[in-house]
Enzyme design. Structure first.
Site, PDB file in Angstrom:
ATOM      1  N   PHE A 239      -4.161   2.949  15.003  1.00  0.00           N
ATOM      2  CA  PHE A 239      -4.630   4.210  14.180  1.00  0.00           C
ATOM      3  C   PHE A 239      -5.865   3.340  13.250  1.00  0.00           C
ATOM      4  O   PHE A 239      -5.443   2.249  12.953  1.00  0.00           O
ATOM      5  CB  PHE A 239      -3.469   4.532  13.148  1.00  0.00           C
ATOM      6  CG  PHE A 239      -2.685   5.518  13.624  1.00  0.00           C
ATOM      7  CD1 PHE A 239      -1.948   5.488  14.837  1.00  0.00           C
ATOM      8  CD2 PHE A 239      -2.555   6.857  12.823  1.00  0.00           C
ATOM      9  CE1 PHE A 239      -1.221   6.730  15.121  1.00  0.00           C
ATOM     10  CE2 PHE A 239      -2.068   7.680  13.301  1.00  0.00           C
ATOM     11  CZ  PHE A 239      -1.039   8.031  14.347  1.00  0.00           C
TER      12      PHE A 239
ATOM     13  N   LYS B  35       9.587 -16.781 -10.367  1.00  0.00           N
ATOM     14  CA  LYS B  35       8.817 -15.736 -10.995  1.00  0.00           C
ATOM     15  C   LYS B  35       7.457 -16.316 -11.663  1.00  0.00           C
ATOM     16  O   LYS B  35       7.810 -17.108 -12.650  1.00  0.00           O
ATOM     17  CB  LYS B  35       9.756 -14.735 -11.850  1.00  0.00           C
ATOM     18  CG  LYS B  35       8.983 -13.747 -12.441  1.00  0.00           C
ATOM     19  CD  LYS B  35       9.692 -12.861 -13.366  1.00  0.00           C
ATOM     20  CE  LYS B  35       8.861 -11.804 -14.068  1.00  0.00           C
ATOM     21  NZ  LYS B  35       9.324 -11.239 -15.310  1.00  0.00           N
TER      22      LYS B  35
ATOM     23  N   ASN C 176       0.855  -1.270   0.098  1.00  0.00           N
ATOM     24  CA  ASN C 176       0.106  -0.049  -0.070  1.00  0.00           C
ATOM     25  C   ASN C 176       0.659   1.251  -0.065  1.00  0.00           C
ATOM     26  O   ASN C 176       2.249   1.170  -0.095  1.00  0.00           O
ATOM     27  CB  ASN C 176      -0.915  -0.214   1.373  1.00  0.00           C
ATOM     28  CG  ASN C 176      -0.311  -0.099   2.772  1.00  0.00           C
ATOM     29  OD1 ASN C 176       0.557   0.838   3.072  1.00  0.00           O
ATOM     30  ND2 ASN C 176      -0.425  -1.171   3.154  1.00  0.00           N
TER      31      ASN C 176
ATOM     32  N   PRO D  92      -2.397 -12.294  10.408  1.00  0.00           N
ATOM     33  CA  PRO D  92      -2.772 -11.855  11.860  1.00  0.00           C
ATOM     34  C   PRO D  92      -2.986 -10.622  12.025  1.00  0.00           C
ATOM     35  O   PRO D  92      -2.201  -9.594  11.550  1.00  0.00           O
ATOM     36  CB  PRO D  92      -1.330 -12.555  12.611  1.00  0.00           C
ATOM     37  CG  PRO D  92      -0.250 -12.609  11.401  1.00  0.00           C
ATOM     38  CD  PRO D  92      -0.847 -12.836  10.066  1.00  0.00           C
ATOM     39  N   ASP D  93      -3.821 -10.388  13.028  1.00  0.00           N
ATOM     40  CA  ASP D  93      -3.848  -8.915  13.551  1.00  0.00           C
ATOM     41  C   ASP D  93      -2.904  -8.506  14.626  1.00  0.00           C
ATOM     42  O   ASP D  93      -2.908  -8.978  15.736  1.00  0.00           O
ATOM     43  CB  ASP D  93      -5.187  -8.697  13.922  1.00  0.00           C
ATOM     44  CG  ASP D  93      -5.489  -7.204  14.128  1.00  0.00           C
ATOM     45  OD1 ASP D  93      -4.652  -6.233  14.723  1.00  0.00           O
ATOM     46  OD2 ASP D  93      -6.640  -6.729  13.417  1.00  0.00           O
ATOM     47  N   ILE D  94      -1.883  -7.927  14.275  1.00  0.00           N
ATOM     48  CA  ILE D  94      -0.760  -7.541  15.228  1.00  0.00           C
ATOM     49  C   ILE D  94      -1.154  -6.725  16.526  1.00  0.00           C
ATOM     50  O   ILE D  94      -0.712  -7.051  17.440  1.00  0.00           O
ATOM     51  CB  ILE D  94       0.484  -6.624  14.395  1.00  0.00           C
ATOM     52  CG1 ILE D  94       0.962  -7.452  13.367  1.00  0.00           C
ATOM     53  CG2 ILE D  94       1.647  -6.467  15.710  1.00  0.00           C
ATOM     54  CD1 ILE D  94       1.503  -6.876  12.186  1.00  0.00           C
TER      55      ILE D  94
ATOM     56  N   LYS E 286     -13.466  -0.102  16.062  1.00  0.00           N
ATOM     57  CA  LYS E 286     -11.812  -1.006  16.110  1.00  0.00           C
ATOM     58  C   LYS E 286     -11.397  -0.605  17.513  1.00  0.00           C
ATOM     59  O   LYS E 286     -10.687  -1.705  18.114  1.00  0.00           O
ATOM     60  CB  LYS E 286     -10.947  -0.364  14.989  1.00  0.00           C
ATOM     61  CG  LYS E 286     -11.124  -0.878  13.649  1.00  0.00           C
ATOM     62  CD  LYS E 286     -10.121  -0.037  12.283  1.00  0.00           C
ATOM     63  CE  LYS E 286     -10.491  -0.647  11.305  1.00  0.00           C
ATOM     64  NZ  LYS E 286     -10.114   0.160  10.351  1.00  0.00           N
TER      65      LYS E 286
HETATM   66  O1  PMT Z   1       2.990   6.113   6.615  1.00  0.00           O
HETATM   67  P1  PMT Z   1       2.224   7.359   6.115  1.00  0.00           P
HETATM   68  O2  PMT Z   1       2.409   7.472   4.679  1.00  0.00           O
HETATM   69  O3  PMT Z   1       2.802   8.504   6.842  1.00  0.00           O
HETATM   70  O4  PMT Z   1       0.633   7.326   6.226  1.00  0.00           O
HETATM   71  C1  PMT Z   1       0.209   7.201   7.616  1.00  0.00           C
HETATM   72  C2  PMT Z   1      -1.036   6.141   7.663  1.00  0.00           C
HETATM   73  C3  PMT Z   1      -2.120   6.626   6.979  1.00  0.00           C
HETATM   74  C4  PMT Z   1      -0.533   4.800   7.214  1.00  0.00           C
HETATM   75  C5  PMT Z   1      -1.312   6.058   9.314  1.00  0.00           C
HETATM   76  O5  PMT Z   1      -1.691   7.204   9.695  1.00  0.00           O
HETATM   77  C6  PMT Z   1      -2.605   5.058   9.552  1.00  0.00           C
HETATM   78  O6  PMT Z   1      -3.634   5.702   9.285  1.00  0.00           O
HETATM   79  N1  PMT Z   1      -2.187   4.013   9.738  1.00  0.00           N
HETATM   80  C7  PMT Z   1      -2.882   2.987  10.212  1.00  0.00           C
HETATM   81  C8  PMT Z   1      -3.206   1.909   8.785  1.00  0.00           C
HETATM   82  C9  PMT Z   1      -3.972   0.905   8.898  1.00  0.00           C
HETATM   83  O7  PMT Z   1      -4.128  -0.318   8.569  1.00  0.00           O
HETATM   84  O8  PMT Z   1      -5.202   1.080   9.435  1.00  0.00           O
HETATM   85  P2  PMT Z   1      -6.477  -0.001   9.699  1.00  0.00           P
HETATM   86  O9  PMT Z   1      -7.547   0.720  10.007  1.00  0.00           O
HETATM   87  O10 PMT Z   1      -6.327  -1.160   8.595  1.00  0.00           O
HETATM   88  O11 PMT Z   1      -5.840  -0.862  10.869  1.00  0.00           O
HETATM   89  C10 PMT Z   1      -6.296  -0.532  12.160  1.00  0.00           C
HETATM   90  C11 PMT Z   1      -5.297  -0.969  13.075  1.00  0.00           C
HETATM   91  O12 PMT Z   1      -4.872  -2.158  13.243  1.00  0.00           O
HETATM   92  C12 PMT Z   1      -3.686  -0.081  12.781  1.00  0.00           C
HETATM   93  O13 PMT Z   1      -3.347   0.450  14.005  1.00  0.00           O
HETATM   94  C13 PMT Z   1      -3.039  -1.263  11.995  1.00  0.00           C
HETATM   95  O14 PMT Z   1      -1.553  -0.818  12.478  1.00  0.00           O
HETATM   96  C14 PMT Z   1      -3.331  -2.494  13.066  1.00  0.00           C
HETATM   97  N2  PMT Z   1      -3.439  -3.723  12.251  1.00  0.00           N
HETATM   98  C15 PMT Z   1      -4.181  -3.701  10.929  1.00  0.00           C
HETATM   99  C16 PMT Z   1      -4.292  -5.184  10.405  1.00  0.00           C
HETATM  100  C17 PMT Z   1      -3.398  -6.220  10.857  1.00  0.00           C
HETATM  101  N3  PMT Z   1      -3.363  -7.242  10.215  1.00  0.00           N
HETATM  102  N4  PMT Z   1      -2.392  -5.925  11.920  1.00  0.00           N
HETATM  103  C18 PMT Z   1      -2.692  -4.546  12.518  1.00  0.00           C
HETATM  104  O15 PMT Z   1      -1.678  -4.428  13.561  1.00  0.00           O
END
Ligand code: PMT
Length: 406
Positions: free
Chosen positions: A325, A289, A210, A306-308, A339
């Site tokens: 976030f 490839k 992404n 997995p969700d970290i 969330k």
């Molecule tokens: O890196 P930049 O270009 O500065 O951009 C910043 C950002 C937009 C990436 C940042 O501000 C942001 O919003 N990060 C969260 C991105 C995200 O994956 O959001 P989410 O809503 O999908 O996930 C929710 C939370 O779960 C996040 O804290 C994410 O780190 C965590 N997560 C999600 C999926 C997963 N499998 N494991 C996780 O830990």
């Protein structure tokens, strides 16, 4: 709590019998979290070897002003700029006299002359030398220059005489050095932050990822460092430099990130999940490839990662204060609040990523801090400014939590 976490101390050792105590001083400063580098004068080397100080500090010892080898590793100006504080302990009467009169003809005086950081000296000498008007005038001159002096203790001296002149006790020097620093709101805390994207391999040359640049996560790491924390930054691939004082753990995939996080987050004080972790990965990654097929398309089968964040926030033991976030393109507050609940978080930062001037790969951000008891919008500003506000709010919340426990 370590009072000197992230602090860089340049220890100057001059040639008196108390020079042997600089070995213990190095260790005690390190115990408090400091990074210690050492400069020794020629006469100091008559009392303690550079090898001892190198082994203890873990860095080459700087000895000569014109030594091309050490100057190329870190020159005297760079050394002066590197330090948060220069501490000369023990400081002999001769060194104090030369420093007070602006000499710069050996490495230690040259570094002191070039320094713009906090300066401190811990004098140690024979009691009669300490009492002499000339020495006291030189010490006064240093004080007038803004140099902190850790005055010697009284007692029996190595020469057999009794009086004021013994190097201040090492634990007292460490306390006095610590007192010279502002203790930040997260002093002594360990903060683990994930940042950047993850890459989920399709084959050896292709991946799913992404647009995360790492800017927001790295800015938070810097803000936590500024607040006095020790920071571990677990980061997916980015093109920006990590803050120098953070411990960087580079990773690629979500599984790598989880493995790295589980090594450091349990037992940490704060975990902040900023990384844009891929929710899915290819069910299997090809060893070679993938070749273009004659048929029309290629279907990729994906499985969930997995969700970290949920794993860390769900720890039953050693759980850090957990902050997520939420990157959303619609229903920002609703989705973020869900969330907060489903991932069992203490705080979530709602991030509208539909607007390309904030969020992914932008220099600015505009967010809402959401906790179980309220919301606080943070207006549009640089990711650095947003990060300082988030860190200040986390520190405030943690403080409230510890007051409630007490
Ligand atoms: O890196 P930049 O270009 O500065 O951009 C910043 C950002 C937009 C990436 C940042 O501000 C942001 O919003 N990060 C969260 C991105 C995200 O994956 O959001 P989410 O809503 O999908 O996930 C929710 C939370 O779960 C996040 O804290 C994410 O780190 C965590 N997560 C999600 C999926 C997963 N499998 N494991 C996780 O830990």
């Amino acid at each position: 709590m370590n009072r000197l976490t992230n602090k860089r101390i340049l220890l100057g050792v001059t040639g008196g019998i108390a020079a042997y105590k600089s070995a213990d001083l190095t260790r005690r400063l390190q115990d408090e979290g400091a990074d210690v580098r050492v400069v020794m004068t020629h006469s100091a080397q008559e009392f303690i070897t550079p090898l001892t100080m190198q082994a203890l500090s873990g860095h080459p010892v700087h000895l000569d002003l014109l030594d091309t080898e050490t100057e190329s590793v870190m020159g005297h100006i760079e050394l002066a700029r590197w330090a948060d504080i220069i501490l000369v302990a023990p400081a002999t009467a001769d060194f104090i006299a030369r420093y007070a009169s602006g000499h710069g003809d050996d490495l230690l005086t040259a570094v002191c002359l070039a320094a713009e950081c906090t300066m401190a000296v811990a004098p140690a000498m024979n009691q009669a030398m300490w009492a002499k008007a000339a020495t006291q005038a030189n010490v006064d001159a240093l004080r007038n220059m803004g140099v902190h002096t850790f005055d010697p203790d009284e007692g029996l001296q190595a020469c057999g005489e009794t009086g004021a002149g013994r190097l201040m006790d090492v634990p007292d020097i460490v306390t006095r050095v610590s007192d010279l620093f502002d203790q930040g709101t997260l002093a002594g805390r360990h903060v683990v932050i994930t940042a950047g994207p993850t890459r989920e391999a399709i084959d050896p040359v292709r991946f799913i990822s992404n647009h995360s640049s790492g800017k927001q996560g790295y800015a938070l790491a810097e803000a936590a460092l500024e607040a006095g924390a020790r920071v571990t930054l677990v980061s997916g691939p980015t093109h920006i430099p990590a803050p120098e004082r953070a411990t960087l753990v580079p990773v690629e995939s979500a599984q790598d990130m989880l493995d790295a996080v589980m090594q450091c987050a349990p037992g940490a004080d704060i975990f902040i999940g900023v990384a844009a972790v891929a929710d899915y990965r290819p069910e299997s990654s090809a060893d070679q490839k993938l070749k273009k097929q004659a048929s029309e398309g290629l279907a990729l089968s994906l499985v969930q990662n997995p969700d970290i964040l949920k794993t860390v926030a769900g720890l039953t033991e050693n759980r850090p204060f957990s902050v997520g976030f939420a990157a959303e393109t619609e229903n920002l507050v609703d989705y973020a609040t869900k969330k907060l609940e489903t991932k069992n978080l203490d705080m979530i930062i709602a991030n509208n990523v539909a607007d390309t001037s904030i969020g992914f790969n932008s220099d600015d951000n505009e967010t809402i801090i959401i906790t179980r008891d309220g919301q606080e919008p943070l207006s549009k500003s640089s990711k650095e400014v947003v990060s300082r506000k988030i860190i200040a709010t986390i520190a405030e919340r943690m403080m409230q939590g510890s007051e409630q426990v007490a």
